[in-house]
Design a protein around this motif. Structure first.
Motif, short mmCIF file in Angstrom:
data_model
loop_
_atom_site.label_atom_id
_atom_site.label_comp_id
_atom_site.label_asym_id
_atom_site.label_seq_id
_atom_site.Cartn_x
_atom_site.Cartn_y
_atom_site.Cartn_z
N ASN A 102 0.95 -1.43 0.03
CA ASN A 102 -0.05 -0.10 0.12
C ASN A 102 0.90 1.27 0.10
OD1 ASN A 102 -1.90 -1.74 0.23
ND2 ASN A 102 -2.63 -1.19 2.31
N LEU A 103 1.95 1.10 -0.90
CA LEU A 103 2.52 2.67 -1.08
C LEU A 103 1.92 3.36 -1.98
CD1 LEU A 103 6.15 1.08 -1.56
CD2 LEU A 103 5.30 2.18 0.44
N PHE A 104 2.31 4.64 -1.89
CA PHE A 104 1.28 5.61 -2.62
C PHE A 104 2.03 5.84 -3.95
CE2 PHE A 104 0.78 7.25 1.74
CZ PHE A 104 -0.28 6.46 1.65
N PRO A 105 1.31 5.17 -5.24
CA PRO A 105 1.93 5.08 -6.48
C PRO A 105 2.33 6.58 -7.04
CG PRO A 105 -0.14 4.62 -6.52
CD PRO A 105 0.01 4.65 -5.04
N HIS A 106 1.75 7.58 -6.66
CA HIS A 106 1.82 8.75 -7.20
C HIS A 106 2.86 9.69 -6.55
CE1 HIS A 106 -0.55 9.55 -4.06
NE2 HIS A 106 -0.55 10.90 -4.05
N LEU A 107 3.68 9.03 -5.59
CA LEU A 107 4.57 9.79 -4.80
C LEU A 107 5.75 9.19 -4.80
CD1 LEU A 107 2.45 10.79 -1.37
CD2 LEU A 107 2.87 12.21 -3.38
N ASN A 112 6.71 9.35 0.11
CA ASN A 112 5.91 8.29 0.79
C ASN A 112 6.31 8.27 2.19
OD1 ASN A 112 4.11 5.95 -0.32
ND2 ASN A 112 5.28 6.47 -1.90
N TYR A 148 9.86 6.00 -8.22
CA TYR A 148 8.48 5.57 -7.66
C TYR A 148 8.45 4.17 -7.34
CZ TYR A 148 7.19 10.24 -9.29
OH TYR A 148 7.04 11.83 -9.67
N GLY A 150 6.09 2.13 -8.32
CA GLY A 150 6.03 1.12 -9.47
C GLY A 150 7.25 0.56 -10.25
N GLN A 151 8.38 1.23 -9.70
CA GLN A 151 9.76 0.76 -10.51
C GLN A 151 10.40 -0.32 -9.62
OE1 GLN A 151 10.59 5.19 -10.40
NE2 GLN A 151 10.64 4.88 -12.83
#
Lengths: 257, 371
Positions: A102-107, A112, A148, A150-151
């Protein structure tokens, strides 16, 4: 054994969490039945049990992600009621790590980590970033700070999630199956971080099926089934000499496959 | 030949140029126009259709067209194509409506100031962005006094605002006001509080369930019955309110779709950290939800902007109204094509710009978490 002995010393008499006669229902379904549990400061408790036994629900009650309908929960001498101020105060002191990170993907990774200190603790940005980098170093990924989520790989994401919780300098950490969504070769990098956290004296409640971790780190293991705490013991006793038939069956299923 | 047989020691293989006709313009043509039999067939058919349509269209619109003429009869003497003389002669009316001629600089100034006001919002690398936002926030007040007058400026009746200016005023106000209202409605519809939720659902479903025209009629006629006698309530202001709430209802549903796409874990992580409701919405949930909703939001805005032409039905003279007036002029009768093509081009430029900007924004906000 020397680990365990050292650990024994760091447990204080001070009560961190006290759950008394707690019940919870999902509609008609009675999911938690008469839970009684006292956790002292510095304790490391592993909670295991078959899926649907209510273990995640129980630790999610501690920071009010789930509401209990009966009984009493006291965290850090603050009782959990519908009082939003109490809930906010408890959440500031209790960190949580989730199965799916549940990390924040836009930060970014660093953002985060600094978000809660800046907005909840009202910390200046520079100071929050310094602390964020400290904890990212502690979980051994400072070089990913600008990326990010996602990476990153799953193991890296979970370590960021742990660092993110630690940035709030919590007094208690809750882990909800932190390694269940990870590939096998990434589990140990997350467990290593959790072990070093335990060594630092953090009060920890972990829902996990990593029995090696339980043996090494826990000072108490709790077995739950059907919404009840069935058995509760020190790890050596729990694994070598389980009392109830249900526990024996569970252990034989997870240890011999 | 020597090239293909050349061998290298392991680890020393140099980067060679790719084979001919796989990259560059030639490669693009080969891949996209002649890649497969069906692609070849489509290319041939398309070229044939363009050959049929394009010459006539270009002749009409450009080569045989007359750009300067005082009447339709004069046009016909000069050329057989489009008679752009009409758009030329009436151009300022198309743009400004009946706004007093000696004050039209105020409309132009408002337009320039408007672009300066949206610059920091649209482009995140504007220098001194934070300070510039203060001006952006003040712009609606500045724009209002410039267009309507007051504060020492000569007052202009709002009914004089017309032409494309009117479309832009209604469109921009509707867009700017309906986005925050729509977001609030979307959050309200997902609220835990039954009264808030019910009110939002009723509002959204009612507004969405009636045609915009009926709302505009309510604005222009019926509102007088509801309000205490003697209250003057500017017609354009009423239209602005109706257009805003109409668009907000649509935005609310688009944003709700975005909100529902955010995994529950994001809300839980925000809660577990101790963020308060508005903090977690502003910092965690809305940035992600709005990003997903960009195509839908822009779609609604484009629709709203084009719907501003409906005000002609309640007697406001927008660009379409000016067009109809021009067509009823004896000197220009029968030039419907030119009028509507001209109006279509005006709208297309605006709507296409919005669409391109939304694509740019989507690319910019892409952070690599999509797999």
């Amino acid at each position: 054994m020397s680990d365990a002995a050292a650990a024994q010393l760091s447990i204080s008499d001070e009560v961190a969490i006290q759950i008394i006669g707690m019940h919870k229902w999902y509609g008609e379904f009675h999911v938690l039945k008469d839970i009684n549990l006292t956790v002292n400061r510095g304790e490391r408790i592993v909670i295991c049990g078959p899926s649907g036994s209510g273990k995640s629900t129980m630790i999610r009650c501690i920071n009010r992600l789930e509401e209990h309908q009966k009984g009493k929960i006291v965290v850090d001498e603050i009782e959990l009621t519908n009082d939003l101020k109490n809930i906010a105060e408890i959440r500031r002191e209790v960190g949580m790590v989730f199965q799916h990170f549940n990390l924040f993907p836009h930060l970014t990774v660093l953002e985060n980590c600094t978000l809660a200190p800046i907005w909840v603790r009202k910390m200046p940005k520079a100071e929050a970033e310094e602390i964020g980098m400290q904890y990212l170093e502690k979980v051994k990924i400072p070089e990913q700070a600008g990326k990010y989520p996602g990476q990153l790989s799953g193991g890296q994401q979970q370590r960021v999630a742990i660092a993110r919780s630690l940035c709030m300098n919590p007094r208690i950490m809750l882990f909800d199956e932190p390694t269940s969504a990870l590939d096998p070769e990434m589990i140990s990098e997350v467990l290593d971080v959790m072990v070093s956290l335990a060594e630092s004296g953090m009060t920890m409640l972990c829902v996990t099926h990593e029995m090696g971790f339980a043996r090494k780190v826990a000072n108490r293991v709790i077995f739950m089934d059907g919404g009840e705490i069935i058995e509760e013991n020190e790890p050596e006793e729990f694994f070598n000499n389980p009392q109830s038939a249900r526990t024996q069956l569970f252990l034989s299923q997870i240890l011999h496959h | 030949m020597a090239e293909t047989t050349q061998t290298y020691e392991p680890g020393t293989h140099p980067d060679l140029p790719p084979p001919l006709a796989t990259t560059g313009a030639l490669g693009w043509i080969k891949k996209n126009l002649f890649g497969s039999p069906s692609s070849i067939a489509l290319t041939v058919i398309s070229v044939y259709l363009l050959y049929l349509i394009l010459p006539n269209a270009l002749n009409w619109a450009l080569f045989d067209a007359v750009f300067n003429a005082g009447s339709r009869a004069e046009c016909r003497e000069l050329g057989s194509g489009a008679c752009w003389g009409l758009a030329n002669v009436r151009f300022s009316q198309f743009i400004y409506g009946f706004y007093p001629e000696h004050l039209r600089w105020r409309v132009n100034l408002t337009a320039v100031l408007f672009f300066l006001a949206i610059l920091p919002i649209l482009w995140d690398r504007t220098p001194y962005r934070q300070q510039w936002f203060i001006y952006s926030a003040l712009f609606p007040i500045i724009g209002y006094f410039l267009l309507v007058g007051g504060l020492g400026l000569e007052p202009v009746e709002t009914t004089k605002i017309g032409g494309f200016t009117l479309n832009v005023v209604i469109g921009v106000t509707g867009i700017v006001a309906s986005l925050p209202l729509g977001i609030l409605l979307a959050l309200g519809r997902r609220s835990q509080m039954p009264i808030v939720r019910t009110l939002c659902v009723m509002f959204i479903e009612f507004i969405r369930g009636v045609p915009l025209i009926t709302l505009l009629f309510v604005a222009s006629t019926m509102l007088n019955y509801f309000l205490p006698p003697g209250t003057t309530f500017d017609l354009i202001l009423r239209v602005l309110i109706m257009v805003t709430i109409f668009s907000a209802a649509y935005i609310a549903e688009v944003v709700r779709g975005g909100l529902q796409a955010i995994p529950k874990g994001q809300y839980e992580a925000a809660d577990a950290m101790g963020l308060r409701y508005w903090q977690s919405m502003r910092l965690i949930v809305l940035p992600q939800a709005l990003k997903i909703s960009i195509p839908g939001i822009v779609n609604t805005f484009v629709g709203l902007f084009k719907d501003t032409t409906l005000v002609v039905i309640i007697g406001l003279v927008d660009v379409l109204g000016v067009g109809r007036a021009a067509l009823s002029d004896a000197k220009w009768q029968g030039l419907a094509w030119e009028v509507y093509v001209f109006i279509a081009i005006l709208f297309f430029i605006c709507c296409f710009s919005m669409a391109r900007y939304s694509l740019y924004l989507e690319n910019k906000l892409h952070t690599g978490h999509k797999r």
